[in-house]
Design an enzyme around this catalytic site. Structure first.
Site, PDB file in Angstrom:
ATOM      1  N   ARG A  95      41.527  45.980  39.133  1.00 39.39           N
ATOM      2  CA  ARG A  95      41.904  47.378  38.907  1.00 39.39           C
ATOM      3  C   ARG A  95      42.687  47.661  37.636  1.00 39.39           C
ATOM      4  NH1 ARG A  95      44.471  50.303  43.832  1.00 39.39           N
ATOM      5  NH2 ARG A  95      46.054  48.724  43.586  1.00 39.39           N
ATOM      6  N   ASP A  96      43.146  46.656  36.902  1.00 41.37           N
ATOM      7  CA  ASP A  96      43.899  46.943  35.684  1.00 41.37           C
ATOM      8  C   ASP A  96      43.631  45.884  34.616  1.00 41.37           C
ATOM      9  OD1 ASP A  96      45.595  48.417  34.037  1.00 41.37           O
ATOM     10  OD2 ASP A  96      47.411  47.411  34.753  1.00 41.37           O
ATOM     11  N   LEU A  97      42.359  45.598  34.397  1.00 37.14           N
ATOM     12  CA  LEU A  97      41.983  44.635  33.363  1.00 37.14           C
ATOM     13  C   LEU A  97      42.117  45.315  32.002  1.00 37.14           C
ATOM     14  CD1 LEU A  97      40.929  41.734  33.100  1.00 37.14           C
ATOM     15  CD2 LEU A  97      38.639  42.692  32.992  1.00 37.14           C
TER      16      LEU A  97
END
Length: 189
Positions: A81-83
């Site tokens: 979700r936060d690459l």
């Protein structure tokens, strides 16, 4: 209970391209904690600031390792979700640069991630988008909070943004504000 479920899953990850979780629990004041492995190296964000466009052989190796790490994560029902560049570390490995995906604190089981972004009582405020991820790397379903579509493609969108950024020297979706970025992603995707 959900925190323990996610933290236990993160602690069970053993892939060389994913940071290891060593311990988790609650402090006396009720705050949750997750103890992660220390990775010595340089982040893609730091590399971006100094190098910009990466040579194709390095970029291919980095993307290959990111995809291997994500495949391991996704096979266990988790979504990062936060690459983003700050969450990808490069260190020296025996066969060249070794990639480690960091900041699994936002990673969640798909069903938990859906609950996280489904807030029917809240209007979508562009300033809220960043609470769940980093807007320039967000997939349309994250920006729109379309929870039913959150999944492995959410992370793959971020990989595509990284590929574009490190091969062209710019982000694929321009925007100074979250609202402009949302407009660019929705019109150019």
């Amino acid at each position: 209970q959900l925190f323990y479920r996610e933290a236990a899953a993160l602690a069970s990850l053993t892939h060389p391209n994913l940071v290891r979780a060593h311990d988790f629990g609650f402090l006396d004041d009720g705050a949750r904690f997750l103890v992660m492995e220390y990775v010595d190296g340089v982040s893609l964000e730091q590399l971006w600031e100094h190098e910009g466009i990466l040579p194709w052989d390095l970029l291919a190796s980095v993307l290959d390792q990111i995809l291997l790490g994500l495949a391991h994560l996704h096979a266990r029902g988790l979504v990062h979700r936060d690459l983003k560049p700050a969450n990808v570390m490069l260190s020296d490995g025996p066969q060249g640069p070794r990639v480690t995906i960091l900041d699994l604190g936002l990673a969640a089981f798909r069903d938990v991630a859906i609950l996280d972004i489904m807030r029917p009582e809240e209007e979508l405020l562009h300033s809220q988008v960043a609470r769940f991820a980093t807007p320039p790397y967000c997939a349309p379903e994250q920006l729109l909070r379309h929870a039913m579509f959150l999944g492995l493609t959410t992370d793959l969108h971020a990989v595509g943004v990284l590929l574009y950024q490190f091969s062209t020297g710019e982000l694929p979706f321009p925007g100074e504000t979250d609202a402009e970025l949302l407009d660019a992603v929705l019109r150019r995707t």
